[in-house]
Design an enzyme around this catalytic site. Structure first.
Site, short mmCIF file in Angstrom:
data_model
loop_
_atom_site.label_atom_id
_atom_site.label_comp_id
_atom_site.label_asym_id
_atom_site.label_seq_id
_atom_site.Cartn_x
_atom_site.Cartn_y
_atom_site.Cartn_z
N HIS A 103 -16.80 -12.01 -19.87
CA HIS A 103 -15.79 -11.33 -19.06
C HIS A 103 -16.33 -9.96 -18.63
O HIS A 103 -16.93 -9.23 -19.43
CB HIS A 103 -14.51 -11.14 -19.85
CG HIS A 103 -13.70 -12.40 -19.96
ND1 HIS A 103 -12.40 -12.42 -20.42
CD2 HIS A 103 -14.01 -13.69 -19.66
CE1 HIS A 103 -11.95 -13.66 -20.40
NE2 HIS A 103 -12.90 -14.45 -19.95
N TYR A 111 -3.41 -7.44 -19.77
CA TYR A 111 -2.56 -6.61 -20.60
C TYR A 111 -1.39 -6.14 -19.74
O TYR A 111 -1.58 -5.43 -18.76
CB TYR A 111 -3.32 -5.39 -21.12
CG TYR A 111 -4.32 -5.68 -22.20
CD1 TYR A 111 -4.04 -5.40 -23.54
CD2 TYR A 111 -5.57 -6.24 -21.91
CE1 TYR A 111 -4.96 -5.65 -24.53
CE2 TYR A 111 -6.50 -6.51 -22.91
CZ TYR A 111 -6.19 -6.21 -24.22
OH TYR A 111 -7.10 -6.47 -25.22
N PRO A 124 -4.27 -5.63 -33.13
CA PRO A 124 -5.19 -6.40 -32.28
C PRO A 124 -5.23 -5.98 -30.82
O PRO A 124 -5.99 -6.57 -30.05
CB PRO A 124 -4.68 -7.84 -32.43
CG PRO A 124 -3.23 -7.69 -32.77
CD PRO A 124 -3.12 -6.45 -33.58
N LYS A 159 -10.50 -5.02 -31.86
CA LYS A 159 -11.53 -4.36 -32.65
C LYS A 159 -11.75 -4.95 -34.04
O LYS A 159 -12.77 -4.66 -34.67
CB LYS A 159 -11.18 -2.87 -32.83
CG LYS A 159 -11.21 -2.07 -31.54
CD LYS A 159 -12.60 -1.97 -30.97
CE LYS A 159 -12.58 -2.20 -29.50
NZ LYS A 159 -13.85 -2.60 -28.93
N TYR A 191 -13.69 -0.31 -25.24
CA TYR A 191 -13.37 -1.73 -25.30
C TYR A 191 -14.63 -2.58 -25.47
O TYR A 191 -14.64 -3.53 -26.27
CB TYR A 191 -12.63 -2.14 -24.02
CG TYR A 191 -11.85 -3.43 -24.16
CD1 TYR A 191 -10.47 -3.42 -24.41
CD2 TYR A 191 -12.48 -4.66 -24.04
CE1 TYR A 191 -9.76 -4.60 -24.54
CE2 TYR A 191 -11.77 -5.85 -24.18
CZ TYR A 191 -10.41 -5.81 -24.43
OH TYR A 191 -9.71 -6.98 -24.57
#
Length: 402
Positions: free
Chosen positions: A72, A201, A293, A297, A385
């Site tokens: 991704h 998200y 979550p 991580k 991220y």
């Protein structure tokens, strides 16, 4: 039994550490209380940072990952009916993330370990760690109806927050820091191809939602729900309706629906134990820290812990010096706290607080606007991220100071 490094727990952390040690010529034994079938079915996170992918390749577990993992190049943020793409490679100099289920990582590492690695014992329940302050700590464990002992030079606890490793820290030698978020996640697995190419998200008017995936044919989705929620109170149709409402955006995007195969509720908690070492007993992964979550991580922090440990044991094996092991807790905790901060910030920015007022909601939207309208703010999110770098190796650090 006798070994150099005794490892408690055959999750990704324990198995990866065993592989990295084996490739360096360091003897170890892995003890796992559950059966092989259980650990290979255990559903957990599946988003891998670039450094995690690199570590799996380094230990020889990159074959199926490279063939089946889904690379991704970013994530999508949704709020106020809008879609905003965060371009990871463009913001980080080429870094990406990969979707590959933790169950598959465990299968790959177990197969390697049993084929040519050091001892891996299933249904071997660690009962206690004795003498961690001595030069030869002992792990007492039960296996095949008998109690046995494993004498080690070092013990690494990869057995989670309720395992025997952390319990072996004497009272007063450590401190835990914790924060319980006032909401949980209802997670579902569904036999339906993902409705998006990358993770979404969403900050909806009634709360947070996340669209993820396990494979090209299996979707993984999450809804923010109140603490204490019973998954049984959410029939499939209600789940799909609420997901569709929280993901809703202008345009022709549509959430694909399909059979729900699993449901579970996960409380959102931040927890860190300091230090991560007592004598010759070291902690890694969930034995030392847990993060919500939202920032993906948990697994990646466990991998960074064992990468730091593997370097430290390699340094001891090569030079006889414990310098890197002596610095392990401090080095690992620097990264742990940065990941904890990032996960906390992402969680607070995207979730509806049960008691939030209009002021707090406007602040959340301002944070999201800052990320979507400022390259520097987006780059900060992308850097965290995709994974902050490990501390440099000693030689690299010395050269950078010249």
């Amino acid at each position: 039994m006798r070994t150099t490094v005794g490892i408690i727990g055959a999750g990704p952390a324990g198995l990866l550490l065993a592989r990295l040690l084996h490739r360096t010529g360091i003897d170890c034994v892995v003890l796992e209380s559950r059966t092989r079938a259980y650990v290979e079915r255990r559903q957990r996170a599946g988003m891998l940072e670039q450094g995690t992918v690199d570590a799996l390749r380094e230990c020889g577990a990159g074959g199926r990952l490279d063939a089946e993992g889904m690379v991704h190049h970013g994530i999508e943020l949704r709020f106020e009916g809008e879609r905003h793409h965060i371009d990871f490679p463009g913001l980080t100099g080429g870094r990406t993330v990969t979707i590959y289920a933790q169950t598959e990582i465990v299968k790959d590492l177990v197969a390697l370990q049993l084929a040519d690695g050091p001892t891996l014992l299933f249904e071997a329940e660690a009962l206690a760690v004795e003498g961690p302050e001595t030069a030869s700590p002992v792990v007492r464990f039960a296996h095949e109806g008998n109690e046995r002992t494993l004498r080690c030079d070092w013990v690494v606890g990869c057995d989670g927050g309720h395992g025997v490793a952390r319990a072996a820290f004497p009272a007063g030698t450590g401190r835990s820091y914790a924060y319980d978020h006032p909401y949980s996640w209802l997670g579902v697995l569904a036999d339906v191809p993902p409705s998006c190419e990358e993770l979404v998200y969403a900050r909806g008017t009634t709360g947070f939602a996340l669209h993820s995936m396990r494979s090209p044919s299996v979707s993984r989705l999450y809804l923010q729900v109140p603490n204490g929620t019973d998954a049984g109170d959410w029939p499939d149709e209600r789940i799909w309706d609420e997901l569709a409402a929280r993901f809703e955006v202008a345009g022709d995007w549509r959430l694909e629906r399909g059979p729900v195969t699993a449901k579970s509720v996960t409380p959102m908690r931040s927890w860190v134990h300091e230090p991560m070492r007592h004598g010759r007993l070291l902690l890694a992964g969930d034995a030392a820290h847990i993060v919500p979550p939202t920032g993906a991580k948990g697994l990646n922090l466990a991998v960074s812990d064992v990468r730091i440990l593997a370097r430290a044991f390699a340094g001891l094996h090569r030079t006889g010096s414990t310098e890197l092991l002596d610095r392990y807790s401090r080095t690992a905790l620097e990264r742990v706290w940065q990941a904890t901060r990032f996960s906390y910030d992402m969680t607070r920015m995207l979730h509806a607080h049960p008691h939030e007022d209009a002021f707090e909601r406007r602040l959340q939207l301002a944070r999201l606007r800052r990320i979507t309208e400022s390259r520097s703010a987006a780059a900060e999110l992308a850097a965290n991220y995709t994974g902050l770098p490990l501390a440099p190796r000693p030689r690299e650090a010395a050269e950078s100071r010249r």
